[in-house]
Design an enzyme around this catalytic site. Structure first.
Site: not given
Length: 308
Positions: A271, A252, A224
């Site tokens: 991602h 993000e 993450r």
């Protein structure tokens, strides 16, 4: 049972349960109060995923299709006691491990520069480092970490070291506790982050962590974004001392104009560790197994929290 995959596309679902398909659209398929098993839509915003929860007064299970559950945990406080939260352990192992290897190989062998050369019609040959003979450190040795090591085996790495929250021994060798990172980091040519995002791992790869990495080492983050301190990472890559390959960032999505986009030695993917052709068959298998267990009154797999 609210499912983000049309139930008629999942073979072998228990026939004595009632199913509804909802993948985050504006209209709910049934009264949310009737829902007892809620499978969270995949790759939708947190706002979409939690929207029906307040009306799900008879809810008993929340099932994510992600390994990480940090996006759903805050919503648990508003649910009735006894609701079980299960993650999708195993669904993304193959896809995320493939991407981790892709990022390592692409970064080491200079693939981004070759692509830029192709765009410019320039023949940019040169000597590049190989993965062979490198030392790799996997930080977060769970199912995905193990799958990454599976895929490292043919590449003739000098060694693979493993780190997890608690020490243990596996078929491949010792898994070190996380407090041994200061000793292990200076020997690693490639450091792969695949930890869940928790209070303990938020900012784990901060200034001290990065300073402990050897000159020229590659940091790969498929965990993450907030596991890495972005400011500290920028300070290292902008000097050229470290390189990075990031499938996740903080913030993000990475906004236009952010310095990470053009930082030297940084490769960014948006991602995409999970979404691949490997996802759907594994997600269907998970739901078939969990719903069969639910229908039979058996223990569910991958239970990570229960409201209380």
């Amino acid at each position: 049972m609210w499912l983000p995959i049309p139930p008629e596309e999942i073979d072998g679902l228990p026939g004595d349960l009632e199913y509804a398909h909802w993948d985050g659209g504006p209209d709910f398929p049934t009264d949310p109060a009737r829902c007892v098993f809620y499978c969270v839509p995949y790759m939708k915003s947190v706002e979409v995923c939690v929207r029906p929860l307040s009306a799900m007064t008879n809810l008993r299970v929340v099932q994510t299709l992600t390994a990480g559950i940090d996006h759903m945990k805050p919503a648990l406080a508003d649910l009735a006691p006894g609701v079980r939260l299960c993650n999708a352990r195993g669904v993304h192992d193959a896809s995320t491990a493939e991407l981790a290897l892709t990022l390592i190989l692409a970064s080491l062998r200079g693939v981004p520069d070759f692509v830029r050369g192709q765009d410019a019609e320039e023949w940019r040959s040169g000597f590049r480092p190989a993965l062979a003979d490198k030392s790799v450190l996997i930080v977060g040795y769970g199912a995905i970490g193990s799958a990454i090591e599976d895929r490292l085996v043919p590449f003739e790495c000098e060694r693979v070291a493993r780190v997890a929250r608690s020490p243990r021994t596996t078929e491949r060798g010792l898994v070190h506790p996380i407090d041994e990172l200061p000793r292990l980091l200076p020997d690693a040519d490639v450091v792969v982050l695949v930890t869940p995002l928790t209070e303990a791992t938020c900012g784990l790869a901060g200034a001290d962590f990065l300073a402990s990495m050897k000159d020229g080492a590659l940091l790969v983050n498929v965990a993450r974004g907030p596991v890495v301190d972005t400011k500290a990472l920028l300070a290292e890559v902008e000097t050229g001392r470290l390189r990075a390959a990031l499938d996740v960032t903080d913030p993000e999505p990475l906004p236009a104009g952010h310095p990470l986009w053009h930082a030297p030695g940084v490769l960014i993917t948006p991602h995409v560790g999970g979404p691949s052709s490997a996802f759907l068959p594994r997600a269907k298998r998970l739901l078939r197994d969990q719903l069969t267990r639910f229908a039979n009154g058996e223990s569910l797999r991958h239970l990570v929290a229960t409201t209380g």
